[in-house]
Design a protein around this motif. Structure first.
Motif, PDB file in Angstrom:
ATOM      1  N   SER A  25      -3.900   2.166  -3.312  1.00  0.00           N
ATOM      2  CA  SER A  25      -3.270   3.461  -3.580  1.00  0.00           C
ATOM      3  C   SER A  25      -4.233   4.562  -3.180  1.00  0.00           C
ATOM      4  O   SER A  25      -5.425   4.467  -3.446  1.00  0.00           O
ATOM      5  N   CYS A  26      -3.677   5.634  -2.615  1.00  0.00           N
ATOM      6  CA  CYS A  26      -4.558   6.659  -2.068  1.00  0.00           C
ATOM      7  C   CYS A  26      -4.654   7.903  -2.945  1.00  0.00           C
ATOM      8  O   CYS A  26      -5.240   8.893  -2.556  1.00  0.00           O
ATOM      9  N   CYS A  27      -4.052   7.889  -4.155  1.00  0.00           N
ATOM     10  CA  CYS A  27      -4.406   8.886  -5.159  1.00  0.00           C
ATOM     11  C   CYS A  27      -4.337   8.174  -6.515  1.00  0.00           C
ATOM     12  O   CYS A  27      -3.921   7.031  -6.595  1.00  0.00           O
ATOM     13  N   GLU A  28      -4.736   8.872  -7.570  1.00  0.00           N
ATOM     14  CA  GLU A  28      -4.811   8.186  -8.873  1.00  0.00           C
ATOM     15  C   GLU A  28      -3.523   8.270  -9.667  1.00  0.00           C
ATOM     16  O   GLU A  28      -3.400   7.631 -10.713  1.00  0.00           O
ATOM     17  N   ILE A  29      -2.591   9.096  -9.229  1.00  0.00           N
ATOM     18  CA  ILE A  29      -1.534   9.472 -10.158  1.00  0.00           C
ATOM     19  C   ILE A  29      -0.126   9.072  -9.768  1.00  0.00           C
ATOM     20  O   ILE A  29       0.752   9.060 -10.605  1.00  0.00           O
ATOM     21  N   ASN A  30       0.124   8.759  -8.498  1.00  0.00           N
ATOM     22  CA  ASN A  30       1.534   8.628  -8.129  1.00  0.00           C
ATOM     23  C   ASN A  30       1.986   7.206  -7.855  1.00  0.00           C
ATOM     24  O   ASN A  30       2.192   6.441  -8.776  1.00  0.00           O
ATOM     25  N   CYS A  31       2.104   6.823  -6.579  1.00  0.00           N
ATOM     26  CA  CYS A  31       2.878   5.616  -6.294  1.00  0.00           C
ATOM     27  C   CYS A  31       2.052   4.345  -6.196  1.00  0.00           C
ATOM     28  O   CYS A  31       2.475   3.394  -5.573  1.00  0.00           O
ATOM     29  N   GLY A  32       0.910   4.275  -6.808  1.00  0.00           N
ATOM     30  CA  GLY A  32       0.131   3.043  -6.762  1.00  0.00           C
ATOM     31  C   GLY A  32       0.812   1.919  -7.513  1.00  0.00           C
ATOM     32  O   GLY A  32       1.571   2.145  -8.440  1.00  0.00           O
ATOM     33  N   HIS A  85       0.834  -1.208   0.000  1.00  0.00           N
ATOM     34  CA  HIS A  85       0.000   0.000   0.000  1.00  0.00           C
ATOM     35  C   HIS A  85       0.863   1.249   0.000  1.00  0.00           C
ATOM     36  O   HIS A  85       2.006   1.252   0.408  1.00  0.00           O
ATOM     37  N   THR A  86       0.268   2.324  -0.482  1.00  0.00           N
ATOM     38  CA  THR A  86       0.933   3.619  -0.439  1.00  0.00           C
ATOM     39  C   THR A  86       0.661   4.233   0.937  1.00  0.00           C
ATOM     40  O   THR A  86       0.010   3.617   1.761  1.00  0.00           O
ATOM     41  N   GLN A  87       1.168   5.418   1.198  1.00  0.00           N
ATOM     42  CA  GLN A  87       1.261   5.846   2.595  1.00  0.00           C
ATOM     43  C   GLN A  87      -0.003   6.424   3.204  1.00  0.00           C
ATOM     44  O   GLN A  87      -0.145   6.477   4.412  1.00  0.00           O
ATOM     45  N   GLY A  88      -0.894   6.956   2.383  1.00  0.00           N
ATOM     46  CA  GLY A  88      -2.127   7.494   2.929  1.00  0.00           C
ATOM     47  C   GLY A  88      -1.910   8.695   3.818  1.00  0.00           C
ATOM     48  O   GLY A  88      -0.937   9.428   3.705  1.00  0.00           O
ATOM     49  N   HIS A 133       1.746   9.741   5.830  1.00  0.00           N
ATOM     50  CA  HIS A 133       2.973  10.376   5.366  1.00  0.00           C
ATOM     51  C   HIS A 133       2.773  11.401   4.260  1.00  0.00           C
ATOM     52  O   HIS A 133       3.631  12.224   4.040  1.00  0.00           O
ATOM     53  N   CYS A 134       1.712  11.280   3.473  1.00  0.00           N
ATOM     54  CA  CYS A 134       1.663  12.014   2.211  1.00  0.00           C
ATOM     55  C   CYS A 134       0.715  13.205   2.333  1.00  0.00           C
ATOM     56  O   CYS A 134      -0.162  13.234   3.189  1.00  0.00           O
ATOM     57  N   ASP A 135       0.892  14.190   1.442  1.00  0.00           N
ATOM     58  CA  ASP A 135       0.053  15.388   1.559  1.00  0.00           C
ATOM     59  C   ASP A 135      -1.088  15.441   0.550  1.00  0.00           C
ATOM     60  O   ASP A 135      -1.814  16.414   0.496  1.00  0.00           O
ATOM     61  N   ILE A 136      -1.266  14.408  -0.278  1.00  0.00           N
ATOM     62  CA  ILE A 136      -2.344  14.496  -1.270  1.00  0.00           C
ATOM     63  C   ILE A 136      -3.324  13.321  -1.268  1.00  0.00           C
ATOM     64  O   ILE A 136      -4.102  13.177  -2.199  1.00  0.00           O
ATOM     65  N   PRO A 137      -3.328  12.458  -0.260  1.00  0.00           N
ATOM     66  CA  PRO A 137      -4.185  11.280  -0.394  1.00  0.00           C
ATOM     67  C   PRO A 137      -5.670  11.596  -0.323  1.00  0.00           C
ATOM     68  O   PRO A 137      -6.089  12.552   0.332  1.00  0.00           O
ATOM     69  N   GLY A 138      -6.450  10.745  -0.994  1.00  0.00           N
ATOM     70  CA  GLY A 138      -7.905  10.847  -0.938  1.00  0.00           C
ATOM     71  C   GLY A 138      -8.488   9.790  -0.030  1.00  0.00           C
ATOM     72  O   GLY A 138      -9.688   9.759   0.215  1.00  0.00           O
TER      73      GLY A 138
HETATM   74  S1  SF4 Z   1      -0.554   7.047  -3.802  1.00  0.00           S
HETATM   75 FE1  SF4 Z   1      -0.606   9.311  -4.005  1.00  0.00          FE
HETATM   76  S2  SF4 Z   1      -1.557  10.035  -2.090  1.00  0.00           S
HETATM   77 FE2  SF4 Z   1      -0.894   7.931  -1.740  1.00  0.00          FE
HETATM   78  S3  SF4 Z   1       1.154   8.113  -0.815  1.00  0.00           S
HETATM   79 FE3  SF4 Z   1       1.434   7.882  -3.054  1.00  0.00          FE
HETATM   80  S4  SF4 Z   1       1.521  10.007  -3.839  1.00  0.00           S
HETATM   81 FE4  SF4 Z   1       0.662  10.083  -1.765  1.00  0.00          FE
END
Ligand code: SF4
Ligand code: SF4
Length: 358
Positions: free
Chosen positions: A171-178, A128-131, A134-139
Motif C-alpha cells: 500500500s502506498c499510503c497509510e490510510i486508504n486502500c491497503g 497492490h494499490t495504485q501508487g 493513478h493516485c494523487d497521494i501516494p508516498g
Molecule cells: S493506498 Fe493510498 S496512495 Fe495508494 S492508491 Fe490507495 S489511496 Fe492512493
C-alpha cells in the motif's frame, strides 16, 4: 396523454459477467461436482453434466501496456478457446475444454514470460494499490515494490510448497486502500506534514481539513496575515489524512517517509477466525527502484514461516502457536516498543478527538 418515462438507473459498477463466460462455465454455472489441481497453476472442474474444464492461471504485472494485452489475447485465441478472466489478484486465467490443450498453453505462456502458478499453497500474486500511476497521494510506488519483490519470489509463485496459501499486499499510503495480508508492506510517514502557508488559503477548505484529522491535531491559524492552519505536533500521529484534502500540507518526504512490514492478517475463517495484521518492522528505507531492504525483511519472514510452520498453518496461526517473542527470535528482527501493539495509544487519542468519544 403520454406517460412520463421511468428514469433508468445508471449503473457504473461491475458489469454482468454472464455474456463473457466460457460456454462450458455458463452451461454448468453453479452445478459443479468437484474440482482438483492436476499441477500448480492448473485447476480442473468437473460438472454434474459430465463436462470438464481446465483453467490455466498465469501471473501478470497488472499494470499492462497494450502490446502485452494483445499478446495475452493472441495466446487466448491460438492456444485456449478465446475466453479469459482476471482474478482479484490480477492473475489471468484461460479456460479450455480438453486436457490436451493444457500443456501447449502452459508452454506458450511461460515462453512469453508469464509464470503459470498462483494456486494452492503458493505465494499468490501480490495485491497492490495504485501508487504513482493513478493516485494523487501516494508516498511510494506500490506497484514497483511488487515488481521488485515478485522477481525474487518468482519460484514461490510457480510452486505449491508453502505450509498454506500466502497473501502479500503493498500500500502506498497509510490510510486508504491497503489490504489485509499475511505479509503487508505499508507506507509509514514519520514526521508531521510541512505546511506551505502561502497556498493554504487558495487551495484548502480549512474546516474540511480540520475535520479530517482523526486526533484533532489541526487548528485554523493566521500566519503572516493570511488564513492558514497549524498542527499540534505532539498529537499528530503522521497518518497523512490531511494531505488529500489539502496538498499544501505535504507529508511525503524522501528521508522521513519509510516503509513498514505488517504480518498475520487474513480474512479467511476456514480454520481460525479472521485476524488483523500487526506491525513487525518499521522505518525501512523507501528505496526505489528495487527496494532491497524490503525484500530482505519479507524473505526473512516468509522463509522462517515456511521452515517452521506446520502443514496448513496460515502465517497468523503459526505466530499464534509460537508466540510473538519467538517470532522475533526466529526471524531475527529487532523488537522495539513501536511494534505489534501500535493500537495501545488509540483510546487516549480517540478520546481527544472532536468527533469520536467513548
Ligand atoms: S493506498 Fe493510498 S496512495 Fe495508494 S492508491 Fe490507495 S489511496 Fe492512493
Ligand atoms: S491528519 Fe494525520 S498527519 Fe494530518 S495532522 Fe492529523 S494526525 Fe497529523
Amino acid at each position: 396523454m403520454a406517460q412520463p418515462q421511468m428514469r433508468r438507473a445508471i449503473e457504473s459498477g461491475v458489469p454482468d459477467n454472464q455474456p463473457y463466460l466460457h460456454p462450458l462455465l455458463k452451461k454448468n454455472y453453479g452445478n459443479w461436482r468437484y474440482h482438483d489441481r492436476p499441477r500448480p497453476g492448473v485447476l480442473h472442474h468437473v460438472a454434474h453434466s459430465g463436462d470438464e474444464v481446465w483453467t490455466v492461471r498465469a501471473g501478470t504485472q497488472r499494470q499492462m501496456d497494450v502490446a502485452t494485452i494483445r499478446r495475452l489475447c493472441d495466446i487466448a485465441d491460438q492456444y485456449a478457446e478465446g475466453h479469459v478472466r482476471f482474478t482479484i489478484r490480477s492473475n489471468i486465467e484461460f479456460m479450455v475444454s480438453s486436457f490436451a490443450k493444457v500443456a501447449p498453453l502452459v508452454a506458450e505462456l511461460e515462453r512469453s514470460g508469464f509464470p503459470v502458478g498462483g494456486t494452492g499453497n503458493s505465494v499468490s500474486m501480490i495485491a497492490h494499490t495504485q501508487g504513482w500511476l493513478h493516485c494523487d497521494i501516494p508516498g511510494t510506488d506500490a506497484s514497483g515494490v511488487v515488481k521488485a519483490l515478485m522477481d525474487e519470489l518468482y519460484e514461490e509463485f510457480r510452486r505449491e510448497d508453502m505450509p498454506n496459501r500466502v497473501h502479500l499486499s503493498t500500500s502506498c499510503c497509510e490510510i486508504n486502500c491497503g489490504g489485509q495480508a499475511d505479509i503487508a508492506i505499508i507506507v509509514q510517514h514519520t514526521k508531521p506534514p510541512k505546511i506551505n502557508h502561502d497556498l493554504v488559503a487558495n487551495v484548502c477548505e480549512r474546516p474540511a481539513v480540520v475535520a479530517r484529522c482523526p486526533v484533532a491535531a489541526i487548528r485554523p491559524a493566521m500566519v503572516n496575515g493570511k488564513p492558514s492552519l497549524e498542527i499540534d505536533e505532539k498529537k499528530c500521529m503522521c497518518c497523512g489524512a490531511c494531505y488529500p484534502p489539502c496538498p499544501p500540507m505535504q507529508i511525503n518526504d524522501p528521508e522521513n517517509t519509510k516503509l513498514a512490514i505488517w504480518v498475520g492478517g487474513k480474512n479467511s475463517n476456514a480454520r481460525a477466525k479472521p485476524t488483523f495484521m500487526k506491525m513487525v518492522a518499521a522505518g525501512i528505507p523507501n528505496n526505489p527502484p528495487r527496494w532491497p531492504e524490503v525484500s530482505e525483511v519479507v524473505k526473512k519472514i516468509l522463509y522462517t514461516y515456511k521452515a517452521d510452520a506446520r502443514p496448513w498453518e496460515r502465517l497468523s496461526d503459526w505466530v499464534e502457536r509460537i508466540g510473538w517473542p519467538r517470532f522475533f527470535e526466529k526471524t531475527d528482527l529487532p523488537f522495539t516498543k513501536y511494534l505489534i501493539d501500535d493500537w495501545r495509544g488509540a483510546r487516549a487519542n480517540l478520546n481527544a478527538s472532536t468527533h469520536i468519544r467513548f
